[in-house]
Design an enzyme around this catalytic site. Structure first.
Site, PDB file in Angstrom:
ATOM      1  N   PRO A 367      30.227  72.734 -61.707  1.00  0.00           N
ATOM      2  CA  PRO A 367      29.507  72.120 -62.831  1.00  0.00           C
ATOM      3  C   PRO A 367      27.988  72.280 -62.663  1.00  0.00           C
ATOM      4  O   PRO A 367      27.528  72.592 -61.571  1.00  0.00           O
ATOM      5  CB  PRO A 367      29.898  70.647 -62.742  1.00  0.00           C
ATOM      6  N   PRO A 368      27.235  72.048 -63.718  1.00  0.00           N
ATOM      7  CA  PRO A 368      25.783  72.179 -63.643  1.00  0.00           C
ATOM      8  C   PRO A 368      25.175  71.177 -62.655  1.00  0.00           C
ATOM      9  O   PRO A 368      25.701  70.071 -62.495  1.00  0.00           O
ATOM     10  CB  PRO A 368      25.315  71.835 -65.064  1.00  0.00           C
ATOM     11  N   GLY A 369      24.124  71.594 -62.020  1.00  0.00           N
ATOM     12  CA  GLY A 369      23.347  70.678 -61.188  1.00  0.00           C
ATOM     13  C   GLY A 369      23.966  70.298 -59.869  1.00  0.00           C
ATOM     14  O   GLY A 369      23.617  69.280 -59.287  1.00  0.00           O
ATOM     15  N   VAL A 370      24.913  71.098 -59.373  1.00  0.00           N
ATOM     16  CA  VAL A 370      25.510  70.747 -58.087  1.00  0.00           C
ATOM     17  C   VAL A 370      24.913  71.573 -56.952  1.00  0.00           C
ATOM     18  O   VAL A 370      25.380  71.521 -55.824  1.00  0.00           O
ATOM     19  CB  VAL A 370      27.046  70.903 -58.084  1.00  0.00           C
ATOM     20  N   GLY A 371      23.906  72.376 -57.250  1.00  0.00           N
ATOM     21  CA  GLY A 371      23.203  73.075 -56.178  1.00  0.00           C
ATOM     22  C   GLY A 371      23.569  74.536 -55.998  1.00  0.00           C
ATOM     23  O   GLY A 371      23.311  75.103 -54.941  1.00  0.00           O
ATOM     24  N   LYS A 372      24.138  75.164 -56.998  1.00  0.00           N
ATOM     25  CA  LYS A 372      24.521  76.573 -56.858  1.00  0.00           C
ATOM     26  C   LYS A 372      23.287  77.455 -56.684  1.00  0.00           C
ATOM     27  O   LYS A 372      23.200  78.254 -55.748  1.00  0.00           O
ATOM     28  CB  LYS A 372      25.312  77.034 -58.094  1.00  0.00           C
ATOM     29  N   THR A 373      22.336  77.274 -57.590  1.00  0.00           N
ATOM     30  CA  THR A 373      21.129  78.086 -57.508  1.00  0.00           C
ATOM     31  C   THR A 373      20.365  77.787 -56.221  1.00  0.00           C
ATOM     32  O   THR A 373      19.912  78.695 -55.525  1.00  0.00           O
ATOM     33  CB  THR A 373      20.221  77.817 -58.729  1.00  0.00           C
ATOM     34  N   SER A 691      46.534  69.456 -70.945  1.00  0.00           N
ATOM     35  CA  SER A 691      46.539  68.232 -70.156  1.00  0.00           C
ATOM     36  C   SER A 691      46.295  66.960 -70.952  1.00  0.00           C
ATOM     37  O   SER A 691      46.211  65.890 -70.398  1.00  0.00           O
ATOM     38  CB  SER A 691      45.516  68.348 -69.024  1.00  0.00           C
ATOM     39  N   LYS A 734      38.288  65.232 -62.682  1.00  0.00           N
ATOM     40  CA  LYS A 734      38.697  64.201 -63.638  1.00  0.00           C
ATOM     41  C   LYS A 734      38.542  62.813 -63.020  1.00  0.00           C
ATOM     42  O   LYS A 734      38.104  61.869 -63.692  1.00  0.00           O
ATOM     43  CB  LYS A 734      40.138  64.426 -64.067  1.00  0.00           C
TER      44      LYS A 734
HETATM   45  N1  LIG Z   1      23.895  68.863 -52.052  1.00  0.00           N
HETATM   46  C1  LIG Z   1      22.616  68.860 -52.451  1.00  0.00           C
HETATM   47  N2  LIG Z   1      21.660  68.494 -51.599  1.00  0.00           N
HETATM   48  C2  LIG Z   1      20.374  68.475 -51.999  1.00  0.00           C
HETATM   49  N3  LIG Z   1      19.941  68.799 -53.211  1.00  0.00           N
HETATM   50  C3  LIG Z   1      20.850  69.183 -54.114  1.00  0.00           C
HETATM   51  C4  LIG Z   1      22.229  69.241 -53.773  1.00  0.00           C
HETATM   52  N4  LIG Z   1      22.903  69.642 -54.857  1.00  0.00           N
HETATM   53  C5  LIG Z   1      21.991  69.865 -55.825  1.00  0.00           C
HETATM   54  N5  LIG Z   1      20.755  69.592 -55.379  1.00  0.00           N
HETATM   55  C6  LIG Z   1      19.512  69.692 -56.152  1.00  0.00           C
HETATM   56  O1  LIG Z   1      19.810  69.523 -57.514  1.00  0.00           O
HETATM   57  C7  LIG Z   1      18.996  70.322 -58.321  1.00  0.00           C
HETATM   58  C8  LIG Z   1      19.835  71.159 -59.251  1.00  0.00           C
HETATM   59  O2  LIG Z   1      20.553  72.134 -58.521  1.00  0.00           O
HETATM   60  P1  LIG Z   1      20.728  73.627 -58.984  1.00  0.00           P
HETATM   61  O3  LIG Z   1      19.636  74.019 -59.867  1.00  0.00           O
HETATM   62  O4  LIG Z   1      20.986  74.451 -57.797  1.00  0.00           O
HETATM   63  O5  LIG Z   1      22.023  73.466 -59.839  1.00  0.00           O
HETATM   64  P2  LIG Z   1      23.029  74.596 -60.342  1.00  0.00           P
HETATM   65  O6  LIG Z   1      24.323  74.310 -59.679  1.00  0.00           O
HETATM   66  O7  LIG Z   1      22.457  75.918 -60.150  1.00  0.00           O
HETATM   67  O8  LIG Z   1      23.174  74.218 -61.864  1.00  0.00           O
HETATM   68  P3  LIG Z   1      23.386  75.174 -63.141  1.00  0.00           P
HETATM   69  O9  LIG Z   1      24.831  75.498 -63.222  1.00  0.00           O
HETATM   70  O10 LIG Z   1      22.985  74.289 -64.271  1.00  0.00           O
HETATM   71  O11 LIG Z   1      22.507  76.333 -62.911  1.00  0.00           O
HETATM   72  C9  LIG Z   1      18.165  71.153 -57.376  1.00  0.00           C
HETATM   73  O12 LIG Z   1      16.903  70.558 -57.266  1.00  0.00           O
HETATM   74  C10 LIG Z   1      18.917  71.068 -56.074  1.00  0.00           C
HETATM   75  O13 LIG Z   1      18.073  71.184 -54.969  1.00  0.00           O
HETATM   76 MG   LIG Z   2      21.586  77.242 -61.534  1.00  0.00          MG
END
Ligand SMILES: Nc1ncnc2c1ncn2[C@@H]1O[C@H](COP(=O)(O)OP(=O)(O)OP(=O)(O)O)[C@@H](O)[C@H]1O
Ligand SMILES: [Mg+2]
Length: 812
Positions: A367-373, A691, A734
């Protein structure tokens, strides 16, 4: 000058006009009275004549030859009318010829031929002008003066001073002579004028000639100025360039174009280019040298060469494959994510053993914002590689990835080459974001271009349309990110090493916020961590009441909002305390009313609404399924962007409820008199998947029983027509969604029970999971604890509202 100058004495004022005059035949010229004319004398008999005349009274007759071709003109070759003249000067030229300066005195006409040898001598009569001073003559004179003035202005061979001279000549006859002798006219024309005795007629003749000349001259000058204008436009630039060049030369700056080419060449020489690239560059440079810099082609080649020199050919960074170090960096940047980090380290370990990082493509899905980038960035940091990111979300055009051919105006390399240039290295970590959101249309399939980019077999010689040279991408470490695997073309997916990231629980978010996001944001806002504290409760409040997401992106943003407000207060000097504390109260006052509050309770207050749990590209989420009825014939209407599978589930759900009406305490006849409308709001998000079967059944049952569903329960599960509940996927997401939404119980298929082991302890603690086998179990749990309204129909039997399903004691 070695010419012997024989000075001839001034002629006497009174010209004695001897009866016999030696005749000098003139070829292609006519001498007029008063005019002074230089003549060249070459013929032997003429030389003798001139010498004799000069030693005598210096007077001779000048008569023009009719046909200039005749060698030794005799009497018959001459016109009758000529001019008596005086020789003023005679110069002997070393080659034996003579130059004389003669001045005409009066018009004469041959009367008697006297001798032909050694030169012609004849008797002449004076031919006086016939002049009557009439207004016509006056007018003609002025007209001639005027016309002549204009002609002088236009004729380049006449000096300007002549204009003044002409305006001073009052005598009409003299004026005619002046005009006739100065204009370049045909000999016959001049002779005719000379022969005209009547001055008025001569004036008319002169003005006719002047008018004709003027017309020709004016037309000529008009044409000239038009031509000039045309030429000037084209040549202006040329002249300016020449001047610029001259100025630059003068300043010692040399030729600007050449300087540019020299600079390009020296830049090329400095670079360590692959052989074929060097050859191509030399070829283009050679073409550039031959082109003027104003040519359109020049700019095109110039830009191309600029691209060539700006790429990091053969430039790489040294890899750091120390796994301890990598682990350290990953921990430093990311909270928890143990499994993911392990996967990454395993990946690096394999690469280390193979001593080759290429050919393996990592893909982070979640999902978005979980730290992939940010994980991608950490990997680059751990390896000591450059990091570059490009997003292919929404890219539909293959040319965006691979560039346009150079023949297109404004062509550029595609995003891959541009990103490599920005990375300044041939082996960066290249993060390809949103690979699941790449599109396809008539402009070609970007996925096939990506396939070439990512395929280790092909990417050693990746060909960008613009560069049109093989480019080695094999040293790049590609990492892709996606929210879902469903939309990634399978040939691409086959090449990837997929690593799943899931949403975070509240505790995880809390940990991330406290340890990573908060320090990061404090620094970003220039705040001193020793002077500003955000309490744990405040953080939890933000997570719970102001965000509802799988990742931590909004959390980070809300934290930034709170800190920004604090920073402003400190900067404005509104707080004098040495320590600023941000607690619940300040968060509430700073962020305003809570954003997500009691939504489930509000929505499920009415009968006909059930809370489903869904797994989407954005992570887990709660969805409300609404059923309503109106008089009809038992038809089902479905709205809310539901996919085919979901529509079929809806049919199955309705059929089951209908088949079990009595069991539910509903009159079966009700269905014959009503149409049911099933709707799933939640914006324009297309929803599909099996589901939601049980959720729809519960919504319809709730409607027909006129009993609201319990407000604390969420559900997920597929349904069969016989009422069995089948397993589904995405339990973890979920469950997290249910937790975020504040639910307490989750109904799920019994076959999914093993998945529960994988859940974070915190989630297991907070939620009660109710595994079910059949729809009866579902209904029992869903209506458990829900208030029963008055019966819809008086004779309905009350169905049992409790079943064997586990129900926590607190809820009875
Ligand atoms: N486990 C973690 N520990 C520390 N910081 C985290 C963690 N997960 C996410 N973050 C922080 O959350 C912010 C959003 O993460 P990131 O941009 O990597 O999301 P993403 O998974 O790439 O989302 P998208 O799919 O929207 O691109 C960043 O500032 C990142 O450092
Ligand atoms: Mg990203």
């Amino acid at each position: 000058m070695s010419e012997a100058l024989v000075d001839v004495e001034e002629r006497p004022d009174e010209l004695t006009f001897p009866a016999a005059l030696p005749v000098l035949p003139l070829k292609e010229t006519v001498v007029f009275p008063e005019s002074v004319t230089p003549l060249a004398i070459g013929q032997e008999r003429s030389i003798k004549l001139v010498e004799d005349v000069v030693s005598g009274d210096r007077v001779l007759a000048l008569v023009t030859v009719r046909d200039p071709g005749v060698e030794q003109p005799g009497w018959d070759d001459l016109y009758d009318v000529g001019t008596a003249a005086v020789i003023h000067k005679m110069i002997k030229v070393p080659d034996g010829t003579l130059r004389i300066l003669v001045q005409g005195t009066q018009r004469i006409q041959l009367d008697q031929r006297i001798q032909a040898d050694p030169y012609l001598v004849g008797e002449f009569l004076e031919l006086p002008d016939k002049l009557e001073e009439t207004p016509e003559v006056e007018a003609l004179t002025r007209n001639v003066q005027n016309l002549f003035g204009r002609v002088i202005g236009l004729v380049p061979y006449l000096p300007e001073e002549l204009q003044l001279a002409a305006s001073n000549v009052e005598d009409p006859s003299a004026l005619c002579n002046l005009v006739a002798s100065t204009l370049r006219l045909k000999t016959e024309e001049k002779q005719r004028l000379l022969e005209l005795t009547d001055v008025a007629t001569r004036l008319r003749g002169v003005s006719a000639i002047l008018n004709r000349e003027l017309e020709v001259l004016e037309l000529g000058s008009k044409i000239q100025s038009q031509v000039q204008e045309e030429m000037e436009k084209g040549q202006r630039e040329f002249f300016l360039r020449q001047q610029l060049k001259a100025i630059q030369d003068e300043l010692g700056e040399g030729d600007a174009d050449q300087a540019e080419i020299n600079e390009l060449r020296s830049r090329l020489d400095e670079l360590d280019l692959p052989e074929d690239v060097r050859k191509a560059a030399e070829r283009e440079l050679g073409r550039l040298e031959k082109l003027p810099s104003a040519a359109a082609e020049y700019g095109v080649i110039r830009t191309y060469l600029d691209w060539l020199v700006s790429l990091p050919w053969n430039k790489t960074t040294e890899d750091n494959l120390d796994l301890e170090h990598a682990r350290h960096i990953l921990d430093e940047d990311h909270f928890d994510l143990e499994k993911v980090k392990d996967r990454i380290l395993e990946h690096l370990a394999v690469s280390k053993l193979k001593n080759d990082l290429s050919g393996q493509i990592l893909c982070f899905v979640g999902p978005p914002g979980v730290g992939k980038t940010s994980l991608g960035q950490s990997i680059a940091r751990a390896l000591g590689r450059k990091f570059a990111r490009l997003s292919v979300g929404g890219v539909r055009d293959e040319a965006e990835i691979r560039g346009h051919r150079r023949t297109y105006i404004g062509a550029m390399p595609g995003t891959i080459i541009r990103t490599i240039r920005d990375a300044e290295s041939m082996n960066p970590v290249l993060l390809i974001d949103e690979i699941d959101k790449m599109g396809t249309d008539f402009r070609g399939d970007p996925a096939s271009a990506m396939l070439e980019v990512l395929d280790p077999e092909q990417n050693k010689t990746f060909r960008d349309h613009y560069l049109d040279l093989p480019f080695d991408l094999s040293k790049v470490l590609f990492i892709c990110t996606a929210n879902t695997l469903d939309t990634i073309p399978s040939p691409l997916l086959d090449r990837m090493d997929v690593i799943q990231l899931s949403g975070y629980t509240e505790d995880e978010k809390f940990g991330i916020a406290k340890r990573y996001l908060l320090p990061k944001q404090l620094e970003a806002h220039g705040l001193d961590p020793d002077r500003l504290k955000v309490t744990d409760n405040a953080i939890r409040l933000i997570i719970r009441e102001y965000t509802r997401e799988s990742g931590v992106r909004s959390l980070e943003r809300r934290l930034a909002d709170v800190l920004r407000k604090a920073a402003r207060q400190i900067a404005e000097g509104k707080t004098r305390a040495t320590m600023v504390r941000i607690d619940d109260r300040r968060v509430r006052s700073g962020l305003g009313p809570r954003r997500f509050e009691g939504e489930v309770r509000k929505r499920t207050a009415e009968p006909g609404v059930a809370t489903g749990l869904a797994f989407t590209a954005a992570g887990g989420d709660v969805l409300f399924f609404e059923a309503t009825a109106y008089p009809g014939k038992g038809r089902l209407t479905i709205t809310g962007q539901l996919g085919e599978v979901m529509q079929e589930s809806a049919q199955a759900a309705l059929s089951w409820v209908r088949a079990h009406a009595e069991q539910l305490g509903v009159d079966p006849a009700w269905f014959q008199e009503h149409d049911v409308h099933l709707h799933v709001p939640a914006g324009a998000v297309p929803k599909d998947g099996p589901s939601a079967g049980i959720t729809m059944a519960v919504a319809i049952a709730s409607l027909v029983r006129n009993q609201p569903v319990a407000e604390d329960v969420g559900m997920t599960g597929e349904i069969t027509l016989t009422g069995l509940v089948l397993p589904i996927g995405g339990i973890r997401e979920k469950a997290l969604a249910a937790q975020r939404a504040g639910l307490k119980r989750v109904i799920l298929p019994r076959d999914n029970e093993p998945d529960l082991k994988e859940l974070p302890a915190e989630t297991k603690r907070e939620l009660e999971f109710i595994p079910v086998d059949s729809i009866e179990d579902v209904l029992a749990a869903a209506f458990d604890g829900a208030p029963r309204r008055e019966k819809r129909q008086a004779n309905l039997k009350v169905a049992s509202s409790r079943s064997q399903a586990r129900v926590s004691p607190s809820r009875s």
